[in-house]
Write a protein that holds these residues in place. Structure first.
Motif, PDB file in Angstrom:
ATOM      1  N   GLU A   1       0.829  -1.207   0.000  1.00  0.00           N
ATOM      2  CA  GLU A   1       0.000   0.000   0.000  1.00  0.00           C
ATOM      3  C   GLU A   1       0.864   1.259   0.000  1.00  0.00           C
ATOM      4  O   GLU A   1       0.490   2.270  -0.606  1.00  0.00           O
ATOM      5  N   ALA A   2       2.016   1.198   0.669  1.00  0.00           N
ATOM      6  CA  ALA A   2       2.931   2.345   0.666  1.00  0.00           C
ATOM      7  C   ALA A   2       3.454   2.628  -0.739  1.00  0.00           C
ATOM      8  O   ALA A   2       3.833   3.770  -1.064  1.00  0.00           O
ATOM      9  N   ALA A   3       3.456   1.571  -1.574  1.00  0.00           N
ATOM     10  CA  ALA A   3       3.917   1.718  -2.961  1.00  0.00           C
ATOM     11  C   ALA A   3       2.770   2.074  -3.901  1.00  0.00           C
ATOM     12  O   ALA A   3       2.960   2.122  -5.127  1.00  0.00           O
ATOM     13  N   GLY A   4       1.580   2.296  -3.339  1.00  0.00           N
ATOM     14  CA  GLY A   4       0.452   2.737  -4.158  1.00  0.00           C
ATOM     15  C   GLY A   4      -0.514   1.650  -4.588  1.00  0.00           C
ATOM     16  O   GLY A   4      -1.451   1.930  -5.357  1.00  0.00           O
ATOM     17  N   HIS A   5      -0.332   0.404  -4.109  1.00  0.00           N
ATOM     18  CA  HIS A   5      -1.236  -0.685  -4.486  1.00  0.00           C
ATOM     19  C   HIS A   5      -2.415  -0.772  -3.515  1.00  0.00           C
ATOM     20  O   HIS A   5      -2.292  -0.448  -2.332  1.00  0.00           O
ATOM     21  N   ASN A   6      -3.544  -1.254  -4.007  1.00  0.00           N
ATOM     22  CA  ASN A   6      -4.750  -1.417  -3.193  1.00  0.00           C
ATOM     23  C   ASN A   6      -4.852  -2.874  -2.751  1.00  0.00           C
ATOM     24  O   ASN A   6      -5.084  -3.766  -3.572  1.00  0.00           O
ATOM     25  N   VAL A   7      -4.675  -3.140  -1.454  1.00  0.00           N
ATOM     26  CA  VAL A   7      -4.568  -4.510  -0.950  1.00  0.00           C
ATOM     27  C   VAL A   7      -5.753  -4.889  -0.060  1.00  0.00           C
ATOM     28  O   VAL A   7      -6.140  -4.121   0.825  1.00  0.00           O
ATOM     29  N   THR A   8      -6.315  -6.068  -0.303  1.00  0.00           N
ATOM     30  CA  THR A   8      -7.393  -6.610   0.520  1.00  0.00           C
ATOM     31  C   THR A   8      -6.929  -7.911   1.164  1.00  0.00           C
ATOM     32  O   THR A   8      -6.363  -8.776   0.485  1.00  0.00           O
ATOM     33  N   LEU A   9      -7.165  -8.047   2.479  1.00  0.00           N
ATOM     34  CA  LEU A   9      -6.815  -9.275   3.196  1.00  0.00           C
ATOM     35  C   LEU A   9      -8.056 -10.142   3.377  1.00  0.00           C
ATOM     36  O   LEU A   9      -9.158  -9.632   3.607  1.00  0.00           O
ATOM     37  N   HIS A  10      -7.873 -11.461   3.296  1.00  0.00           N
ATOM     38  CA  HIS A  10      -8.973 -12.396   3.532  1.00  0.00           C
ATOM     39  C   HIS A  10      -8.508 -13.513   4.465  1.00  0.00           C
ATOM     40  O   HIS A  10      -7.449 -14.123   4.247  1.00  0.00           O
ATOM     41  N   ASP A  11      -9.295 -13.747   5.508  1.00  0.00           N
ATOM     42  CA  ASP A  11      -9.017 -14.821   6.462  1.00  0.00           C
ATOM     43  C   ASP A  11      -9.479 -16.142   5.856  1.00  0.00           C
ATOM     44  O   ASP A  11     -10.684 -16.397   5.729  1.00  0.00           O
ATOM     45  N   GLY A  12      -8.536 -16.993   5.494  1.00  0.00           N
ATOM     46  CA  GLY A  12      -8.870 -18.263   4.852  1.00  0.00           C
ATOM     47  C   GLY A  12      -9.713 -19.170   5.722  1.00  0.00           C
ATOM     48  O   GLY A  12     -10.564 -19.921   5.221  1.00  0.00           O
ATOM     49  N   PHE A  13      -9.507 -19.118   7.029  1.00  0.00           N
ATOM     50  CA  PHE A  13     -10.268 -19.987   7.920  1.00  0.00           C
ATOM     51  C   PHE A  13     -11.714 -19.529   8.066  1.00  0.00           C
ATOM     52  O   PHE A  13     -12.604 -20.348   8.298  1.00  0.00           O
ATOM     53  N   ALA A  14     -11.969 -18.235   7.933  1.00  0.00           N
ATOM     54  CA  ALA A  14     -13.346 -17.741   7.941  1.00  0.00           C
ATOM     55  C   ALA A  14     -14.065 -18.252   6.687  1.00  0.00           C
ATOM     56  O   ALA A  14     -15.240 -18.635   6.729  1.00  0.00           O
TER      57      ALA A  14
END
Length: 327
Positions: A26-39
């Motif tokens: 994100e500091a480099a300008g990318h849009n990042v989404t995290l996903h909890d695999g166990f959920a």
């Protein structure tokens, strides 16, 4: 660019790794989404039980649009966590949804030897889109990942500074590789750890214990258990203690690591028992512990630990020489 990071964490360590990579990207300008695999896995298993077709709207939508994809897992007995194969199956993560992927990476956290879990995750992404560029694999040692051992070693939530630095350095390398167009060599793909989705999990080290004097009945353990091994007691139950189902538990330690009052106890395991579980037999055999022959006893008395049969032969020659002199 849009990025998605999917992580499977039993202690929080793998999630922390994902968050670090997210910050760098994100500091480099990318849009990042995290996903909890166990959920995702919990919902997958719930729909399987009711014979409903699974459709992960948000996860699959993010996957379709992602140009950067990262997958991480804690290491369970030298391979990825049980249930990862379900989420990575064609039903959960269709190949068509990786058409936008330009870059990919994998990461693992382990309590000891990482095995080939990282290569399994990387090879999975490679098989989904072989035109994408490989950004590398990051593995760190996190003592809290192996709960049966941590109780003995007293290393709960402990991570060495050197291991944390590896995570930060890898996050920087992700950005650098994308910006400069220089990529690490693709390691040899090894699918030897791949297993079929939907296999029955088994408890590894024995029964866990829930302390009724400590438990506050928050049921966080029920919520976060990936395998539905913990459930709320019935309405008419005389106790607030969660119900543990041994046949569903894999001993991952997720409930232990996330219990706010430490009301869950895992069995303490001696190293010999661990070896028996992992390798089928302890490394120290009964013969090694109890010498069966005089020569072996002489060798043990005369020789340091780590001796071999050549030294046994020398001991035998010495014994013969002594007998000849005596008689």
């Amino acid at each position: 660019m849009k990025a998605i990071i999917l992580f499977f964490s039993n202690s929080g360590t793998t999630q922390s790794m994902a968050v670090t990579y997210q910050k760098h990207l994100e500091a480099a300008g990318h849009n990042v989404t995290l996903h909890d695999g166990f959920a995702i896995l919990k919902e997958f298993l719930a729909r399987k039980e009711t014979n409903h077709t699974y459709h992960w709207t948000q996860y699959q939508n993010d996957l379709r649009e992602a140009e950067i994809v990262g997958i991480g897992s804690y290491v369970s007995h030298f391979t990825v966590a049980e249930g990862v194969a379900d989420v990575l199956s064609e039903e959960g993560s269709p190949t068509a949804h990786f058409a936008s992927m330009k870059y990919y990476f994998s990461f693992t956290s382990c309590g000891g030897f990482p095995g080939t879990a990282g290569t399994y995750l990387a090879s999975y992404l490679h098989s989904k889109n072989s035109n994408a560029k490989y950004l590398g694999t990051n593995t760190i040692t996190a003592p809290d990942n192996c709960v049966p051992l941590q109780a003995i070693k007293g290393t709960y939530d402990a991570m060495r500074d050197s291991e944390l630095k590896k995570v930060d350095d890898f996050g920087k390398s992700l950005v650098s590789s994308i910006e400069t167009g220089t990529f690490p060599p693709m390691h040899k793909i090894d699918n030897s750890t791949k297993f079929e989705a939907g296999h029955k999990p088994t408890t590894r080290f024995g029964a866990i214990k829930l302390n009724p004097d400590v438990c506050i009945g928050c049921y966080k353990c029920v919520t976060i258990c990936p395998y539905n091994a913990l459930s709320k007691p019935g309405k008419d139950a005389e106790t607030k203690i969660p119900v543990w189902t041994e046949s569903s538990c894999v001993g991952c330690g997720r409930c232990f690591n996330h219990c706010p009052v430490r009301a869950i106890e895992f069995p303490k395991v001696k190293s010999e028992k661990v070896e028996q579980v992992l390798y089928g037999t302890p490394k120290k055999s009964l013969k090694q512990a109890h010498p069966a022959t005089m020569i072996e006893m002489i060798g043990r008395a005369m020789l340091p630990r780590g001796h071999n049969y050549v030294l046994y032969i020398l001991a035998l020659i010495l014994l013969i020489f002594i007998l000849v002199k005596l008689f």
